[in-house]
Motif scaffolding. Structure first.
Motif, PDB file in Angstrom:
ATOM      1  N   PRO A 204      31.694  43.253  36.886  1.00  0.00           N
ATOM      2  CA  PRO A 204      32.804  43.158  37.765  1.00  0.00           C
ATOM      3  C   PRO A 204      33.219  41.570  38.105  1.00  0.00           C
ATOM      4  O   PRO A 204      32.017  40.749  38.446  1.00  0.00           O
ATOM      5  CB  PRO A 204      32.329  44.043  38.791  1.00  0.00           C
ATOM      6  CG  PRO A 204      31.414  44.851  38.088  1.00  0.00           C
ATOM      7  CD  PRO A 204      30.598  44.082  37.011  1.00  0.00           C
ATOM      8  N   VAL A 205      34.229  41.182  38.234  1.00  0.00           N
ATOM      9  CA  VAL A 205      34.721  39.876  38.819  1.00  0.00           C
ATOM     10  C   VAL A 205      35.435  40.155  40.444  1.00  0.00           C
ATOM     11  O   VAL A 205      36.275  41.030  40.572  1.00  0.00           O
ATOM     12  CB  VAL A 205      35.794  39.137  37.993  1.00  0.00           C
ATOM     13  CG1 VAL A 205      36.249  37.994  38.586  1.00  0.00           C
ATOM     14  CG2 VAL A 205      35.099  39.051  36.801  1.00  0.00           C
ATOM     15  N   ASP A 206      34.984  39.365  41.308  1.00  0.00           N
ATOM     16  CA  ASP A 206      35.421  39.373  42.644  1.00  0.00           C
ATOM     17  C   ASP A 206      36.623  38.348  42.478  1.00  0.00           C
ATOM     18  O   ASP A 206      36.384  37.081  42.593  1.00  0.00           O
ATOM     19  CB  ASP A 206      34.590  38.759  43.673  1.00  0.00           C
ATOM     20  CG  ASP A 206      35.059  39.115  45.039  1.00  0.00           C
ATOM     21  OD1 ASP A 206      36.328  39.531  45.204  1.00  0.00           O
ATOM     22  OD2 ASP A 206      34.597  38.413  45.938  1.00  0.00           O
ATOM     23  N   VAL A 207      37.888  38.827  42.427  1.00  0.00           N
ATOM     24  CA  VAL A 207      38.980  37.826  42.013  1.00  0.00           C
ATOM     25  C   VAL A 207      39.331  37.162  43.279  1.00  0.00           C
ATOM     26  O   VAL A 207      39.325  37.469  44.349  1.00  0.00           O
ATOM     27  CB  VAL A 207      40.449  38.340  41.417  1.00  0.00           C
ATOM     28  CG1 VAL A 207      41.333  37.392  41.561  1.00  0.00           C
ATOM     29  CG2 VAL A 207      39.917  39.192  40.481  1.00  0.00           C
ATOM     30  N   ASP A 208      39.405  35.563  43.235  1.00  0.00           N
ATOM     31  CA  ASP A 208      39.862  34.856  44.254  1.00  0.00           C
ATOM     32  C   ASP A 208      41.174  34.204  44.054  1.00  0.00           C
ATOM     33  O   ASP A 208      41.621  33.838  42.931  1.00  0.00           O
ATOM     34  CB  ASP A 208      38.852  33.439  44.353  1.00  0.00           C
ATOM     35  CG  ASP A 208      39.437  32.521  45.402  1.00  0.00           C
ATOM     36  OD1 ASP A 208      39.044  32.932  46.634  1.00  0.00           O
ATOM     37  OD2 ASP A 208      39.630  31.292  44.897  1.00  0.00           O
ATOM     38  N   TYR A 213      42.456  31.996  36.335  1.00  0.00           N
ATOM     39  CA  TYR A 213      41.608  32.904  35.264  1.00  0.00           C
ATOM     40  C   TYR A 213      42.239  33.202  34.144  1.00  0.00           C
ATOM     41  O   TYR A 213      43.767  32.969  33.929  1.00  0.00           O
ATOM     42  CB  TYR A 213      41.347  34.422  36.106  1.00  0.00           C
ATOM     43  CG  TYR A 213      40.546  34.429  37.164  1.00  0.00           C
ATOM     44  CD1 TYR A 213      39.298  34.614  37.131  1.00  0.00           C
ATOM     45  CD2 TYR A 213      41.343  34.345  38.431  1.00  0.00           C
ATOM     46  CE1 TYR A 213      38.447  34.649  38.194  1.00  0.00           C
ATOM     47  CE2 TYR A 213      40.430  34.354  39.633  1.00  0.00           C
ATOM     48  CZ  TYR A 213      39.301  34.488  39.688  1.00  0.00           C
ATOM     49  OH  TYR A 213      38.301  34.587  40.917  1.00  0.00           O
ATOM     50  N   ARG A 240      41.259  46.131  38.967  1.00  0.00           N
ATOM     51  CA  ARG A 240      39.879  45.617  38.864  1.00  0.00           C
ATOM     52  C   ARG A 240      39.875  44.790  37.505  1.00  0.00           C
ATOM     53  O   ARG A 240      40.352  45.155  36.413  1.00  0.00           O
ATOM     54  CB  ARG A 240      38.986  46.542  39.054  1.00  0.00           C
ATOM     55  CG  ARG A 240      38.832  47.335  40.340  1.00  0.00           C
ATOM     56  CD  ARG A 240      37.739  48.479  40.316  1.00  0.00           C
ATOM     57  NE  ARG A 240      38.231  49.539  39.308  1.00  0.00           N
ATOM     58  CZ  ARG A 240      37.589  50.024  38.458  1.00  0.00           C
ATOM     59  NH1 ARG A 240      36.205  49.696  38.491  1.00  0.00           N
ATOM     60  NH2 ARG A 240      38.017  51.122  37.625  1.00  0.00           N
ATOM     61  N   TYR A 241      39.107  43.605  37.593  1.00  0.00           N
ATOM     62  CA  TYR A 241      38.775  42.648  36.493  1.00  0.00           C
ATOM     63  C   TYR A 241      37.447  42.599  36.429  1.00  0.00           C
ATOM     64  O   TYR A 241      36.709  42.800  37.337  1.00  0.00           O
ATOM     65  CB  TYR A 241      39.402  41.517  36.763  1.00  0.00           C
ATOM     66  CG  TYR A 241      40.909  41.344  36.588  1.00  0.00           C
ATOM     67  CD1 TYR A 241      41.691  40.977  35.329  1.00  0.00           C
ATOM     68  CD2 TYR A 241      41.782  41.814  37.475  1.00  0.00           C
ATOM     69  CE1 TYR A 241      42.657  41.068  35.018  1.00  0.00           C
ATOM     70  CE2 TYR A 241      42.867  41.993  37.199  1.00  0.00           C
ATOM     71  CZ  TYR A 241      43.651  41.628  36.247  1.00  0.00           C
ATOM     72  OH  TYR A 241      45.148  41.542  35.806  1.00  0.00           O
TER      73      TYR A 241
END
Length: 378
Positions: A204-208, A213, A240-241
């Motif tokens: 999982p990536v916590d998108v900022d 990206y 989700r990414y």
């Protein structure tokens, strides 16, 4: 030739989208080098990015404000009615009865038109070369009579129709011929279930919102992966990414039934994928993911994926992870798998090279016709 200010002939059209939770929306994209508009798979409102969205109408010249410098300019047609575009797409409607939108779309694909666009695209880094409405509207463009505009547009329509007569099949042609795949998997071999050979792997990536990206996609018909230019986190969809591993089997869960299966490259740390994409690594050394990929885009493999993708409409045919786990893949000895992969890699490379040579000739003819038309030679 007379010239006119583009903003005196066309005006920016902004019709805000009011998303309906019960509806699915098809987003447009624009290919570079004058190759027209494409449609992304239909998504519910949460599948749209955090940008603002607007309704798209036919008969409009649309500029990608970040890729127009590379020829990402197109004319919308009847097939685009009902689609939507983010704020990155600047849609212009004619306000004069003396203009042919098709003529001006062609103009912006010529060397002169692209020079004009590039001169107004600010920034030094490719992804920052942004074109603003104010700049577009101040472009001085050719303004011959309407009859002359229509004559040139009609002539170019005919020439380009001939050069691209089979472009609608090029996507399929770039895939391996089914006969090669069928022959490669015609021998008898023991089979095993996906769940016994592969395991799902993604981080999982916590998108900022402020971070850039690089998102990926997967082409249908076994044509490999798509690597999109960098975009800020607030331009990604609301899905989700995840990060994903290299040398993994990659599958689009909404287009798997159409052969959207690939193998990720070695280095993938800079890329992210939405939850629409599944990535699998071998549980043991008995399976080569490249062999598994080729099998899954074969006629037999696609049949099994189709059974694991319930739904009747294209956008509803989602690959169920639990059903995919039950799909059976042939597992011949590893050296046999590697020989099959080497053979299919060679065939695929030669197939794509032949297609690229043909496309290069087609592009050269198109460019010559466009430039001749706008320099009085047609």
């Amino acid at each position: 030739m007379r010239t006119a200010r583009f903003g005196d002939l066309f005006q920016l059209e902004r019709i805000p989208l009011d998303p309906d939770p019960s509806e699915a929306y098809v987003q447009i994209g624009i290919r570079s080098f004058g190759r027209g508009i494409f449609h992304r798979p239909a998504v519910a409102p949460e599948g749209l990015s955090k940008l603002r969205y607007f309704c798209i109408n036919p008969g409009r010249i649309v500029f990608s404000n970040i890729m127009a410098w590379e020829g990402a300019i197109a004319l919308t047609g009847s097939q685009d009615e009902g689609t939507v575009g983010s704020q990155r797409f600047l849609s212009y409607a004619p306000i004069s009865r003396e203009v042919s939108p098709q003529y001006y779309n062609y103009f912006f694909q010529t060397e002169a038109g692209l020079r004009l666009v590039r001169s107004g695209s600010t920034g030094t880094v490719k992804r920052n070369q942004t074109l603003s409405p104010r700049v577009i509207e101040n472009f001085l463009v050719p303004f011959p009579s309407l009859d002359e505009q229509r004559r040139i547009a009609s002539l170019l329509d005919s020439i380009i129709r001939v050069t691209e007569a089979d472009s609608s099949t090029s996507q399929v042609e770039a895939a391996l011929p089914s006969s090669f795949l069928s022959a490669a998997f015609s021998g008898s071999a023991p089979t095993a279930k996906v769940k016994d050979l592969l395991f799902l792997s993604r981080q999982p990536v916590d998108v900022d919102n402020e971070t850039a990206y690089k998102a990926v996609g997967i082409r249908s018909f076994g044509k490999g992966m798509i690597f999109y230019p960098p975009s800020r986190g607030d331009q990604l969809s609301k899905l989700r990414y995840f990060k994903f591993p290299g040398e993994a089997l990659a599958i689009s869960n909404i287009k798997a039934w159409e052969g959207a299966v690939a193998v990720t490259p070695h280095a993938t740390s800079e890329y992210v994928a939405s939850n629409r994409f599944l990535f699998y690594l071998p549980k043991e050394d008995s399976i080569d993911v490249r062999f598994a990929c080729y099998y899954l885009i074969s006629e037999e493999g696609l049949y099994q994926i189709g059974l694991a993708s319930p739904g009747s409409a294209d956008r509803n045919r989602t690959l169920a992870v639990d059903r995919f786990a039950e799909v059976r893949i042939p597992v011949p000895p590893k050296d046999v798998q590697q020989r099959v992969v080497a053979m299919l890699d060679k065939v695929h490379k030669e197939w794509v090279q032949a297609l690229e040579r043909r496309n290069a000739l087609r592009a050269a003819l198109r460019s010559s016709a466009l430039n001749a038309a706008f320099t009085g030679k047609l």
